[in-house]
Design a protein around this motif. Structure first.
Motif, PDB file in Angstrom:
ATOM      1  N   ALA A  32       0.834  -1.203   0.000  1.00  0.00           N
ATOM      2  CA  ALA A  32       0.000   0.000   0.000  1.00  0.00           C
ATOM      3  C   ALA A  32       0.866   1.250   0.000  1.00  0.00           C
ATOM      4  CB  ALA A  32      -0.925  -0.009   1.222  1.00  0.00           C
ATOM      5  N   TYR A  33       1.963   1.191   0.754  1.00  0.00           N
ATOM      6  CA  TYR A  33       2.842   2.359   0.877  1.00  0.00           C
ATOM      7  C   TYR A  33       3.561   2.661  -0.440  1.00  0.00           C
ATOM      8  CZ  TYR A  33       6.360   5.539   2.764  1.00  0.00           C
ATOM      9  OH  TYR A  33       7.153   6.640   3.008  1.00  0.00           O
ATOM     10  N   ASN A 192       9.538  -3.480   4.742  1.00  0.00           N
ATOM     11  CA  ASN A 192       9.544  -2.566   5.890  1.00  0.00           C
ATOM     12  C   ASN A 192       9.288  -1.136   5.401  1.00  0.00           C
ATOM     13  OD1 ASN A 192      10.033  -1.027   8.178  1.00  0.00           O
ATOM     14  ND2 ASN A 192      11.760  -2.274   8.837  1.00  0.00           N
ATOM     15  N   TRP A 193       8.060  -0.672   5.537  1.00  0.00           N
ATOM     16  CA  TRP A 193       7.701   0.661   5.056  1.00  0.00           C
ATOM     17  C   TRP A 193       8.468   1.743   5.815  1.00  0.00           C
ATOM     18  CZ3 TRP A 193       5.592   4.925   7.468  1.00  0.00           C
ATOM     19  CH2 TRP A 193       5.149   4.740   8.787  1.00  0.00           C
ATOM     20  N   ASN A 194       8.843   1.454   7.074  1.00  0.00           N
ATOM     21  CA  ASN A 194       9.534   2.448   7.886  1.00  0.00           C
ATOM     22  C   ASN A 194      10.875   2.850   7.274  1.00  0.00           C
ATOM     23  OD1 ASN A 194       7.912   2.523  10.660  1.00  0.00           O
ATOM     24  ND2 ASN A 194       8.004   0.398   9.981  1.00  0.00           N
ATOM     25  N   TYR A 195      11.557   1.897   6.654  1.00  0.00           N
ATOM     26  CA  TYR A 195      12.859   2.175   6.057  1.00  0.00           C
ATOM     27  C   TYR A 195      12.715   3.146   4.883  1.00  0.00           C
ATOM     28  CZ  TYR A 195      17.306   1.347   3.643  1.00  0.00           C
ATOM     29  OH  TYR A 195      18.529   1.506   3.011  1.00  0.00           O
ATOM     30  N   LEU A 196      11.752   2.866   4.002  1.00  0.00           N
ATOM     31  CA  LEU A 196      11.539   3.763   2.862  1.00  0.00           C
ATOM     32  C   LEU A 196      11.048   5.126   3.321  1.00  0.00           C
ATOM     33  CD1 LEU A 196       9.925   1.413   0.193  1.00  0.00           C
ATOM     34  CD2 LEU A 196      12.216   2.399   0.177  1.00  0.00           C
ATOM     35  N   SER A 197      10.223   5.145   4.343  1.00  0.00           N
ATOM     36  CA  SER A 197       9.746   6.415   4.879  1.00  0.00           C
ATOM     37  C   SER A 197      10.896   7.245   5.425  1.00  0.00           C
ATOM     38  CB  SER A 197       8.718   6.153   5.989  1.00  0.00           C
ATOM     39  OG  SER A 197       8.323   7.355   6.615  1.00  0.00           O
ATOM     40  N   VAL A 217      21.158  11.680  -3.819  1.00  0.00           N
ATOM     41  CA  VAL A 217      21.799  10.413  -3.420  1.00  0.00           C
ATOM     42  C   VAL A 217      20.822   9.541  -2.640  1.00  0.00           C
ATOM     43  CG1 VAL A 217      23.590   9.401  -1.968  1.00  0.00           C
ATOM     44  CG2 VAL A 217      24.138  11.354  -3.434  1.00  0.00           C
ATOM     45  N   ILE A 218      20.068  10.157  -1.734  1.00  0.00           N
ATOM     46  CA  ILE A 218      19.125   9.394  -0.909  1.00  0.00           C
ATOM     47  C   ILE A 218      17.957   8.886  -1.739  1.00  0.00           C
ATOM     48  CG2 ILE A 218      17.597   9.459   1.088  1.00  0.00           C
ATOM     49  CD1 ILE A 218      20.484   9.573   1.866  1.00  0.00           C
ATOM     50  N   TYR A 219      17.442   9.731  -2.632  1.00  0.00           N
ATOM     51  CA  TYR A 219      16.339   9.282  -3.486  1.00  0.00           C
ATOM     52  C   TYR A 219      16.766   8.102  -4.355  1.00  0.00           C
ATOM     53  CZ  TYR A 219      13.370  13.340  -2.400  1.00  0.00           C
ATOM     54  OH  TYR A 219      12.574  14.263  -1.774  1.00  0.00           O
ATOM     55  N   ASN A 228       9.799   0.368  -7.399  1.00  0.00           N
ATOM     56  CA  ASN A 228       8.376   0.648  -7.613  1.00  0.00           C
ATOM     57  C   ASN A 228       7.789   1.613  -6.592  1.00  0.00           C
ATOM     58  OD1 ASN A 228       8.138  -1.160  -9.858  1.00  0.00           O
ATOM     59  ND2 ASN A 228       8.127  -2.867  -8.421  1.00  0.00           N
ATOM     60  N   PHE A 229       8.653   2.321  -5.866  1.00  0.00           N
ATOM     61  CA  PHE A 229       8.173   3.263  -4.859  1.00  0.00           C
ATOM     62  C   PHE A 229       7.607   4.493  -5.563  1.00  0.00           C
ATOM     63  CE2 PHE A 229       9.480   5.748  -0.770  1.00  0.00           C
ATOM     64  CZ  PHE A 229       8.144   5.895  -0.460  1.00  0.00           C
TER      65      PHE A 229
END
Length: 247
Positions: A32-33, A192-197, A217-219, A228-229
């Motif tokens: 979902a995220y 783990n959605w928290n990591y991508l967040s 760099v982070i993106y 697929n984010f």
């Protein structure tokens, strides 16, 4: 003896089924995220809330998903829905606190919830802000190796006015430390959605400081981890590229 075996089999089946549901919820939230289908996120947390028990691991997972959804509601200016889910999350967190479940994590969530309350009642920011800082400090005192504690500490200092000691640079330092800590356990990063967040938060924070190269760099790191984010791929990163061209 036969009845004893039946009971054991039933208990084992219940254990494996609950574990399967637990894993399934994590995957559903992650999907979902990354797909930006927040209605699917809401369906999961509503179902978990309706069928919850006082199992600490289950409640901790539910609070995490509710925490994420509250942030989304506030970003969408849906204060009514944010307040509803904040009330539910605080009730679940109270249960965990009464069970003495991971005090550092509980304090980190309390810090986050005070931050949400500032969003709902900005006029109370001086009062709620102090409480947020207090819980964030306490979380780090209890466990300096808890990534979520560093995230909330960073959030507190990012939004705190500089005149009161706020520092966006200090905030980013804690976000980077949280990333490093999470990456020491690669197996826990899956779904783990928290990591991508956290990666998104860090990149956006760099953008706030006009450090566009570091944000890029982070993106790119986030997209390498999860191509697929949708939020980064279709919105945040293209917007950053436009800013880079304008420099």
């Amino acid at each position: 003896m036969e009845r004893t075996n039946d009971i054991i089999i039933t208990l084992l089946l219940a254990f494996f089924l609950s574990g399967s549901a637990f894993a399934s919820n994590k995957e559903k939230i992650y999907e979902a995220y990354i797909s930006n289908r927040m209605i699917d996120w809401q369906i999961v947390i509503d179902s978990m809330e309706q069928n919850k028990t006082e199992n600490s691991a289950y409640l901790s997972e539910l609070v995490n998903y509710q925490y994420g959804y509250i942030g989304y509601c506030l970003a969408e200016d849906d204060d009514k829905k944010a307040k509803h889910y904040l009330d539910l999350a605080e009730n679940n967190l109270d249960i965990l606190e009464n069970k003495n479940f991971d005090p550092a994590l509980v304090n980190a969530y309390e810090a986050a919830f005070w931050g949400f309350k500032i969003g709902l009642s900005p006029i109370k920011a001086p009062i709620f802000g102090r409480r947020c800082i207090k819980n964030a400090d306490r979380a780090l005192e209890l466990n300096n190796q808890l990534p979520f504690a560093h995230v909330q500490y960073g959030n507190a200092y990012f939004y705190m006015p500089a005149v009161f000691g706020g520092s966006k640079q200090v905030a980013i330092e804690h976000f980077l430390l949280a990333i490093k800590q999470m990456e020491t356990s690669p197996e826990e990063l899956k779904n783990n959605w928290n990591y991508l967040s956290l990666l998104s938060l860090t990149a956006q924070s760099y953008e706030e400081l006009n450090e566009f190269g570091k944000a890029q760099v982070i993106y790119e790191k986030a997209l390498k981890f999860e191509p697929n984010f949708k939020w980064i791929k279709d919105e945040l990163y293209p917007d950053l590229k436009t800013k880079l061209k304008q420099q």
